[in-house]
Design a protein around this motif. Structure first.
Motif, PDB file in Angstrom:
ATOM      1  N   UNK A 116      51.135  25.640  45.050  1.00 25.22           N
ATOM      2  CA  UNK A 116      49.834  26.127  44.609  1.00 25.22           C
ATOM      3  C   UNK A 116      49.142  26.901  45.726  1.00 25.22           C
ATOM      4  N   UNK A 117      48.635  28.083  45.353  1.00 32.28           N
ATOM      5  CA  UNK A 117      47.858  28.922  46.266  1.00 32.28           C
ATOM      6  C   UNK A 117      46.632  29.421  45.503  1.00 32.28           C
ATOM      7  N   UNK A 118      45.633  29.934  46.230  1.00 31.51           N
ATOM      8  CA  UNK A 118      44.465  30.521  45.583  1.00 31.51           C
ATOM      9  C   UNK A 118      43.164  29.957  46.107  1.00 31.51           C
ATOM     10  N   UNK A 119      42.142  29.985  45.265  1.00 34.13           N
ATOM     11  CA  UNK A 119      40.803  29.514  45.613  1.00 34.13           C
ATOM     12  C   UNK A 119      40.242  28.730  44.436  1.00 34.13           C
ATOM     13  N   UNK A 120      39.287  28.099  44.611  1.00 34.90           N
ATOM     14  CA  UNK A 120      38.489  27.388  45.563  1.00 34.90           C
ATOM     15  C   UNK A 120      39.093  26.001  45.762  1.00 34.90           C
ATOM     16  N   UNK A 121      39.371  25.646  46.995  1.00 36.22           N
ATOM     17  CA  UNK A 121      40.041  24.382  47.286  1.00 36.22           C
ATOM     18  C   UNK A 121      39.342  23.176  46.655  1.00 36.22           C
ATOM     19  N   UNK A 122      38.014  23.016  46.762  1.00 41.17           N
ATOM     20  CA  UNK A 122      37.393  21.796  46.210  1.00 41.17           C
ATOM     21  C   UNK A 122      37.234  21.806  44.694  1.00 41.17           C
ATOM     22  N   UNK A 123      37.461  22.919  44.060  1.00 43.61           N
ATOM     23  CA  UNK A 123      37.247  22.994  42.617  1.00 43.61           C
ATOM     24  C   UNK A 123      38.567  23.192  41.869  1.00 43.61           C
ATOM     25  N   UNK A 124      38.940  24.435  41.647  1.00 43.44           N
ATOM     26  CA  UNK A 124      40.104  24.732  40.813  1.00 43.44           C
ATOM     27  C   UNK A 124      41.420  24.277  41.439  1.00 43.44           C
ATOM     28  N   UNK A 125      41.575  24.438  42.746  1.00 46.00           N
ATOM     29  CA  UNK A 125      42.800  23.980  43.404  1.00 46.00           C
ATOM     30  C   UNK A 125      42.889  22.460  43.284  1.00 46.00           C
ATOM     31  N   UNK A 126      41.851  21.784  43.717  1.00 43.39           N
ATOM     32  CA  UNK A 126      41.865  20.320  43.731  1.00 43.39           C
ATOM     33  C   UNK A 126      42.070  19.724  42.332  1.00 43.39           C
ATOM     34  N   UNK A 127      41.351  20.228  41.342  1.00 48.62           N
ATOM     35  CA  UNK A 127      41.484  19.691  39.989  1.00 48.62           C
ATOM     36  C   UNK A 127      42.891  19.914  39.443  1.00 48.62           C
ATOM     37  N   UNK A 128      43.439  21.096  39.670  1.00 45.38           N
ATOM     38  CA  UNK A 128      44.799  21.395  39.214  1.00 45.38           C
ATOM     39  C   UNK A 128      45.801  20.489  39.908  1.00 45.38           C
TER      40      UNK A 128
END
Length: 165
Positions: free
Chosen positions: A97-109
């Motif tokens: 997994x790469x991309x943005x935002x770490x605390x939101x979309x990255x973390x939830x995914x």
């Protein structure tokens, strides 16, 4: 886990999160999280409604013909989408997994991927980002504590070399 031909990479999918790949909402905000609905009121800009600038891909990012485009309406790429079924159908057991935002979309995914029992979930720490380095590091720490691999891109590429396909 290696496949029959000895290559684990053919069971690995790269998820590019929110570079905009792709979050789109109804013009009236009927499918937007409750805390964002005020952004979709009358006469206000609609940040990621279909056809808006906010729903476009960032410059330089192109969805190729063979790529799978997923439209999501929440932080997690798995929530109310067919991503898990699609990945299972093509034999994917590992996620990078790469991309943005770490605390939101990255973390939830990532947390949904862990809950869905993907064998290996990897977040490339220098190919993901948050509003500040401290927020990014704190969220990477939390993900690492639930078994998520957190290499740099260089470290990940080096580890990939051992699985020439």
């Amino acid at each position: 886990m290696a496949s029959e031909n000895g290559c684990k990479w053919n069971k690995t999918a790269l998820l590019v999160i929110d570079m905009q790949v792709v979050r789109e909402h109804d013009q009236l905000g009927r499918d937007v999280e409750l805390f964002r609905r005020h952004l979709y009121g009358d006469g206000k800009p609609k940040p990621t409604s279909k056809g808006s600038v906010g729903a476009e891909l960032v410059d330089g990012l192109v969805i190729e013909e063979d790529d799978y485009k997923l439209v999501k309406t929440r932080f997690s790429a798995f929530f109310n989408t067919n991503l898990h079924s699609y990945l299972q159908g093509i034999g994917i057991t590992n996620l990078v997994i790469i991309g943005v935002q770490t605390p939101n979309c990255i973390r939830q995914t990532v947390f949904d991927a862990v809950a869905l029992d993907y064998e290996r979930v990897t977040v490339i720490i220098d190919a993901t980002a948050a509003a500040t380095p401290d927020i990014h590091i704190a969220n990477i720490f939390d993900m690492k504590n639930v078994g998520v691999a957190t290499p740099t891109l260089e470290e990940w590429c080096r580890s990939k070399e051992q699985y020439k396909c």
